[in-house]
Design a protein around this motif. Sequence first.
Motif, PDB file in Angstrom:
ATOM      1  N   ALA A  38      -2.082   1.277  -3.971  1.00 43.85           N
ATOM      2  CA  ALA A  38      -2.617   1.794  -2.703  1.00 43.85           C
ATOM      3  C   ALA A  38      -4.139   1.692  -2.670  1.00 43.85           C
ATOM      4  CB  ALA A  38      -2.182   3.247  -2.504  1.00 43.85           C
ATOM      5  N   SER A  53       2.115   2.836  -7.908  1.00 40.82           N
ATOM      6  CA  SER A  53       2.050   2.929  -6.451  1.00 40.82           C
ATOM      7  C   SER A  53       0.679   3.395  -5.975  1.00 40.82           C
ATOM      8  CB  SER A  53       3.125   3.880  -5.931  1.00 40.82           C
ATOM      9  OG  SER A  53       4.413   3.348  -6.137  1.00 40.82           O
ATOM     10  N   GLN A  74       3.616  -4.386  -2.183  1.00 37.51           N
ATOM     11  CA  GLN A  74       2.277  -4.057  -1.704  1.00 37.51           C
ATOM     12  C   GLN A  74       1.194  -4.780  -2.503  1.00 37.51           C
ATOM     13  OE1 GLN A  74       1.018  -1.556   0.892  1.00 37.51           O
ATOM     14  NE2 GLN A  74       2.848  -2.627   1.559  1.00 37.51           N
ATOM     15  N   LYS A 132      -2.276   5.292   3.035  1.00 39.26           N
ATOM     16  CA  LYS A 132      -2.570   5.172   1.608  1.00 39.26           C
ATOM     17  C   LYS A 132      -3.479   6.326   1.178  1.00 39.26           C
ATOM     18  CE  LYS A 132      -0.654   1.103   1.968  1.00 39.26           C
ATOM     19  NZ  LYS A 132       0.786   0.953   1.728  1.00 39.26           N
ATOM     20  N   LYS A 155      -5.027  -1.886  -2.180  1.00 37.48           N
ATOM     21  CA  LYS A 155      -4.762  -2.308  -0.800  1.00 37.48           C
ATOM     22  C   LYS A 155      -5.880  -1.858   0.130  1.00 37.48           C
ATOM     23  CE  LYS A 155      -1.654  -3.882   2.306  1.00 37.48           C
ATOM     24  NZ  LYS A 155      -2.277  -3.585   3.587  1.00 37.48           N
ATOM     25  N   PHE A 178       5.378   1.202  -0.244  1.00 35.53           N
ATOM     26  CA  PHE A 178       4.444   1.970  -1.069  1.00 35.53           C
ATOM     27  C   PHE A 178       4.824   1.834  -2.538  1.00 35.53           C
ATOM     28  CE2 PHE A 178       1.868   5.393  -2.684  1.00 35.53           C
ATOM     29  CZ  PHE A 178       0.760   5.346  -1.843  1.00 35.53           C
TER      30      PHE A 178
END
Length: 419
Positions: free
Chosen positions: A348, A344, A245, A399, A351, A419
């Motif tokens: 997120a 993670s 990601q 997310k 992202k 993720f």
Amino acid sequence: MTAVIADRIESAARAIDVARNLAAEFALGAAARDRDRELPYAQVDRLAASGLLAITVPAAFGGADLPPTVVAEVVRIIATADPNIAQIPHSHFVYLNLLRLAGDPAQQARYFGAVLDGARIANAQSERGGVTVADIATTVRPEGERLRIDGAKYYCTGSLFADLLAVLTRLDDPNAESGLAPGEYVVYLPADTPGVRIVDDWNGIGQRTTGSGTIIFDGVLVEPDQLVARNAAVRAPTGYGAYAQLLHAAIDAGIARGALTAATDFVRQYSRPWFEADVERAVDDPLLIQRFGELAVTVTAAEATLSAAGLAVDAAVEGGGTRSAAALPVDVTTDRSDAVAHASLTVATAKILADRAANEVSAALFEVAGTRSAAADLNLHHFWRNARTHTLHDPVRWKYQHIGRALLHDAPPPQHGVF
């Protein structure tokens, strides 16, 4: 196997320098390649020959073993120039990471060595027809002393340029003839293996030259030592999904910066001021100055969050070497679970901001540049089409869900490849 002779990159500074030089090359003609769907074979050869595709090979196998932060920055830099080329090696780095986490020493030596020599890996992962994208119909099953793959894959980014295909399969072995545990396997398969048919049928509105077509597997025979069990990387606290990601976020952040640079250059050279501004140059229009300031903040925030996310992923995978989480002591695995969860959630966030920046800035390019910028021959809309297409990869609305659940319920984020 590829005929490219690859350079060796031994440091992060050298990797960044090479990426910047290549980005300057790739920027020339990027809009025209997109407009005419001219596939970047020569540019991908340059990328492979540069040594950048081998920067994550572990030191034990002769590589630079550079961390996720450096890989993300390399991808971001290239995406500012041509996000198509930046996306092509995404799966290459992801499936090198799978080998690091789940491959056995012989597999690692074989495939890491091939990459050091210039080989490129592309994905054959996604399918159509299942209830969700997570449903895998492509099977690998015993056929004498070998195994046989049958199925079809779509959105196989980079497959037209690849030496090796990483094929996600489901073991179909009801009589346990293969001796393999049930589950999902990635098969590392030379792209020219008999029974493999790569179809150039990608017709997305953006990312038009990524080679993201269809691959048909019809009775493809493979050896057992070409299979890597996926669970050791994906269903354990390894940072596998966060790493993947992070690179997607880097592509989007690169698109945002590329669009802002294009808008700046266009306004400086071609745009005329609105008559009510009572200025002679567009760059002196106070409302344009304000809007460019807002867009710059959006892009800079995305880049800063990307950097923070990269550091979190570095921390999550640090010290992992070539061992899977299953091979680590319990206390180390527990500590790593916290680090991976943090990585993670940080990725997120990155992202989300990169998605927002890429789409907003690539659309605002026309708002600030004016009517001339909409000329079809300029193809400035390739930034928006690329942003809109790439950010469809996985929905950012989920997310927000995982971030919110972590905050309110202390719920750890899921462990899977996205993720």
